[in-house]
Scaffold this motif. Structure first.
Motif, mmCIF file in Angstrom:
data_model
loop_
_atom_site.group_PDB
_atom_site.id
_atom_site.type_symbol
_atom_site.label_atom_id
_atom_site.label_comp_id
_atom_site.label_asym_id
_atom_site.label_seq_id
_atom_site.Cartn_x
_atom_site.Cartn_y
_atom_site.Cartn_z
ATOM 1 N N MET A 93 -16.356 47.532 -22.074
ATOM 2 C CA MET A 93 -17.613 46.668 -22.538
ATOM 3 C C MET A 93 -17.911 46.618 -24.038
ATOM 4 S SD MET A 93 -20.488 47.476 -19.451
ATOM 5 C CE MET A 93 -21.605 46.930 -20.514
ATOM 6 N N GLU A 94 -17.596 47.811 -24.701
ATOM 7 C CA GLU A 94 -17.884 48.109 -26.091
ATOM 8 C C GLU A 94 -16.856 47.427 -27.085
ATOM 9 O OE1 GLU A 94 -18.683 52.069 -26.709
ATOM 10 O OE2 GLU A 94 -20.480 52.286 -25.637
ATOM 11 N N THR A 95 -15.602 47.663 -26.668
ATOM 12 C CA THR A 95 -14.444 47.262 -27.498
ATOM 13 C C THR A 95 -13.846 45.913 -27.108
ATOM 14 O OG1 THR A 95 -12.914 48.607 -26.077
ATOM 15 C CG2 THR A 95 -13.951 49.528 -28.020
ATOM 16 N N HIS A 96 -13.922 45.447 -25.869
ATOM 17 C CA HIS A 96 -13.128 44.179 -25.410
ATOM 18 C C HIS A 96 -13.905 43.269 -24.407
ATOM 19 C CE1 HIS A 96 -9.451 45.633 -27.342
ATOM 20 N NE2 HIS A 96 -9.574 46.725 -26.547
ATOM 21 N N PRO A 97 -15.363 43.016 -24.967
ATOM 22 C CA PRO A 97 -16.042 42.257 -23.741
ATOM 23 C C PRO A 97 -15.828 40.893 -23.429
ATOM 24 C CG PRO A 97 -17.052 42.442 -26.271
ATOM 25 C CD PRO A 97 -15.887 43.512 -25.911
ATOM 26 N N LEU A 98 -14.977 40.265 -24.262
ATOM 27 C CA LEU A 98 -14.672 38.810 -23.992
ATOM 28 C C LEU A 98 -13.320 39.135 -22.871
ATOM 29 C CD1 LEU A 98 -14.525 37.021 -27.298
ATOM 30 C CD2 LEU A 98 -16.314 37.119 -25.737
ATOM 31 N N VAL A 243 -23.382 35.002 -15.994
ATOM 32 C CA VAL A 243 -23.536 36.010 -16.473
ATOM 33 C C VAL A 243 -22.325 36.788 -16.901
ATOM 34 C CG1 VAL A 243 -24.166 38.642 -15.840
ATOM 35 C CG2 VAL A 243 -25.226 36.698 -14.876
ATOM 36 N N LEU A 244 -20.998 35.953 -16.343
ATOM 37 C CA LEU A 244 -19.887 36.639 -16.843
ATOM 38 C C LEU A 244 -19.048 35.737 -18.049
ATOM 39 C CD1 LEU A 244 -18.600 37.740 -13.270
ATOM 40 C CD2 LEU A 244 -19.166 39.105 -15.099
ATOM 41 N N TRP A 245 -19.589 34.457 -18.112
ATOM 42 C CA TRP A 245 -19.112 33.654 -18.711
ATOM 43 C C TRP A 245 -18.899 34.240 -20.349
ATOM 44 C CZ3 TRP A 245 -16.387 29.342 -18.892
ATOM 45 C CH2 TRP A 245 -16.041 28.541 -20.193
ATOM 46 N N PRO A 246 -17.510 34.400 -20.825
ATOM 47 C CA PRO A 246 -17.384 35.220 -22.052
ATOM 48 C C PRO A 246 -18.090 34.896 -23.392
ATOM 49 C CG PRO A 246 -15.198 34.803 -20.918
ATOM 50 C CD PRO A 246 -16.344 33.907 -20.469
ATOM 51 N N TRP A 247 -18.151 33.615 -23.384
ATOM 52 C CA TRP A 247 -18.674 33.073 -24.914
ATOM 53 C C TRP A 247 -20.169 32.634 -24.799
ATOM 54 C CZ3 TRP A 247 -14.100 30.616 -22.684
ATOM 55 C CH2 TRP A 247 -12.867 31.062 -23.069
ATOM 56 N N PRO A 271 -15.592 28.004 -26.790
ATOM 57 C CA PRO A 271 -14.965 29.108 -27.671
ATOM 58 C C PRO A 271 -15.039 28.736 -29.089
ATOM 59 C CG PRO A 271 -13.591 28.499 -25.705
ATOM 60 C CD PRO A 271 -14.768 27.776 -25.614
ATOM 61 N N ALA A 272 -14.965 27.379 -29.338
ATOM 62 C CA ALA A 272 -15.191 27.197 -30.848
ATOM 63 C C ALA A 272 -16.395 27.608 -31.422
ATOM 64 C CB ALA A 272 -14.705 25.457 -30.944
ATOM 65 N N ASP A 273 -17.417 27.162 -30.771
ATOM 66 C CA ASP A 273 -18.675 27.144 -31.022
ATOM 67 C C ASP A 273 -19.024 28.817 -31.174
ATOM 68 O OD1 ASP A 273 -19.341 24.552 -31.232
ATOM 69 O OD2 ASP A 273 -19.629 24.418 -29.028
ATOM 70 N N TYR A 274 -18.640 29.546 -30.228
ATOM 71 C CA TYR A 274 -18.803 31.034 -30.318
ATOM 72 C C TYR A 274 -18.121 31.602 -31.367
ATOM 73 C CZ TYR A 274 -18.325 35.912 -29.207
ATOM 74 O OH TYR A 274 -18.276 37.442 -29.203
ATOM 75 N N ALA A 275 -16.937 31.209 -31.940
ATOM 76 C CA ALA A 275 -16.269 31.627 -33.163
ATOM 77 C C ALA A 275 -16.769 31.255 -34.452
ATOM 78 C CB ALA A 275 -14.700 31.080 -33.208
ATOM 79 N N ALA A 276 -17.273 29.997 -34.340
ATOM 80 C CA ALA A 276 -18.003 29.596 -35.538
ATOM 81 C C ALA A 276 -19.569 30.391 -35.726
ATOM 82 C CB ALA A 276 -18.393 27.988 -35.495
ATOM 83 N N LEU A 277 -20.233 30.539 -34.451
ATOM 84 C CA LEU A 277 -21.627 31.421 -34.655
ATOM 85 C C LEU A 277 -21.372 32.872 -34.939
ATOM 86 C CD1 LEU A 277 -24.462 31.117 -33.886
ATOM 87 C CD2 LEU A 277 -23.972 31.954 -31.630
ATOM 88 N N THR A 278 -20.205 33.533 -34.594
ATOM 89 C CA THR A 278 -20.287 35.000 -34.672
ATOM 90 C C THR A 278 -19.195 35.300 -36.024
ATOM 91 O OG1 THR A 278 -18.317 35.189 -33.175
ATOM 92 C CG2 THR A 278 -20.655 35.385 -32.133
ATOM 93 N N GLY A 279 -18.257 34.254 -36.028
ATOM 94 C CA GLY A 279 -17.138 34.820 -37.193
ATOM 95 C C GLY A 279 -16.346 35.610 -36.748
ATOM 96 N N ASP A 280 -16.041 35.894 -35.476
ATOM 97 C CA ASP A 280 -15.148 36.601 -34.462
ATOM 98 C C ASP A 280 -14.250 35.635 -33.891
ATOM 99 O OD1 ASP A 280 -16.392 39.020 -35.543
ATOM 100 O OD2 ASP A 280 -17.617 39.128 -33.705
ATOM 101 N N SER A 281 -13.243 36.324 -33.536
ATOM 102 C CA SER A 281 -12.261 35.469 -32.847
ATOM 103 C C SER A 281 -12.653 35.328 -31.281
ATOM 104 C CB SER A 281 -10.831 36.127 -32.608
ATOM 105 O OG SER A 281 -9.883 35.590 -31.647
#
Length: 319
Positions: A93-98, A243-247, A271-281
């Motif tokens: 949950m801490e290292t690979h939540p997606l 609740v389980l949707w990754p992004w 996914p693209a919006d998530y990456a743009a919002l967080t700056g993470d892959s």
């Protein structure tokens, strides 16, 4: 065909692993592996009737009445898995939540298809339990922080155990996630990891009460209103998918009694919006691969599932 203890143990291990992860229900694993109705009926057998079975048949009669050949290996699997996966689940949950969310999203989404196929016949009023399940799955997490208003710490832990174990019996409703929304997930999982007997005993007492009451309610519903109950369970499962949707983005939260963050509301993203919002892959390839893997597990488990109730054939619902 008699189930082998190893097969029952592995089903229990799957349930324990699911219950350790917020957002996933051990009841889902029980259903797709074909033991759900037997599990509910077996739990229901614990009560005054067990005394009569012991008096009439001794230990053998009691063992048959409580279906211990099924229950013992199942609980062994749940217990061993829960204690071992408690560490792994927190780390993932801490290292690979997606990736973790992607796997369980695929598993739970495919489970919805399994539950939908279990319903026999259709009536227009079945939309009511389906919608009720959807709404309840969505509203339960927001109601859970109210448990903390009880004040007394021991009572809070016992009530949390009663609610969490009842949720764990329902496919799609995660007892761990409800604990998370109560702000008690870290407390309970930490107690399991450190063998804090005080908290474990209080939580266990609540679980016993929840099992005794809720298993009887579920058994009655499955026996008298089987198809409608399947639609209710389907609503729970579909309602739990967000609740389980990754992004997703956390919009609203509150702080728990120990300073932990309790999520209350999310915004679900592409996914693209998530990456743009967080700056993470967004880890799209890995998440989609694990979604497919989770769905494949459900297909394989369901293909070999043996859905037999223990004493009566519950499938002949009286509707």
């Amino acid at each position: 065909m008699k189930r082998r203890p190893l097969g029952i143990f592995l089903r229990g291990a799957g349930m324990g692993a699911a219950d350790a992860v917020p957002g996933v229900s051990g009841g889902t694993i029980a259903f797709i592996s074909g033991i759900y109705e037997e599990l509910i009926n077996t739990i229901k057998q614990f009560g005054p009737s067990a005394i009569g079975a012991w008096r009439q048949g001794g230990l053998r009669g009691l063992s048959l009445h409580l279906n211990l050949a099924f229950l013992v290996p199942l609980l062994a699997g749940v217990g061993i898995s829960l204690f071992s996966v408690a560490h792994l689940a927190l780390w993932l949950m801490e290292t690979h939540p997606l990736l973790l969310d992607g796997f369980f999203f695929g598993l739970v989404a495919a489970s919805a298809l399994v539950v939908g196929q279990a319903s026999q016949g259709w009536k227009i009023w079945y939309l009511l339990p389906l919608l009720f399940g959807l709404l309840l799955a969505q509203s339960l997490p927001g109601m859970m922080p109210l448990v903390l208003l009880l004040g007394n710490e021991a009572l809070v832990v016992m009530v949390a155990g009663c609610i969490a174990i009842s949720a764990m019996l329902l496919p799609g409703v995660s007892g761990s996630f409800l604990l998370l929304t109560m702000g008690l997930y870290g407390t309970i999982m930490g107690a399991i990891r450190s063998l804090d007997l005080g908290i474990i005993v209080l939580f266990g007492m609540g679980c016993v009460v929840g099992l005794a009451l809720f298993s009887r309610l579920l058994s009655w519903l499955l026996r008298r209103h089987h198809t409608a109950t399947m639609q209710l369970l389907l609503g729970f499962i579909v309602g739990s998918l967000p609740v389980l949707w990754p992004w997703r983005e956390l919009l609203r939260y509150q702080m728990g009694p120990e300073g932990q963050l309790i999520p209350l509301d999310h915004r679900y993203l592409l996914p693209a919006d998530y990456a743009a919002l967080t700056g993470d892959s967004a880890q799209v390839a890995g998440v989609l691969a694990l979604m497919a893997f989770g769905a494949l597990i459900v297909v394989l488990l369901n293909r070999h599932a043996d859905r037999r109730p223990i004493d009566t054939k519950l499938g002949a619902g009286k509707e």
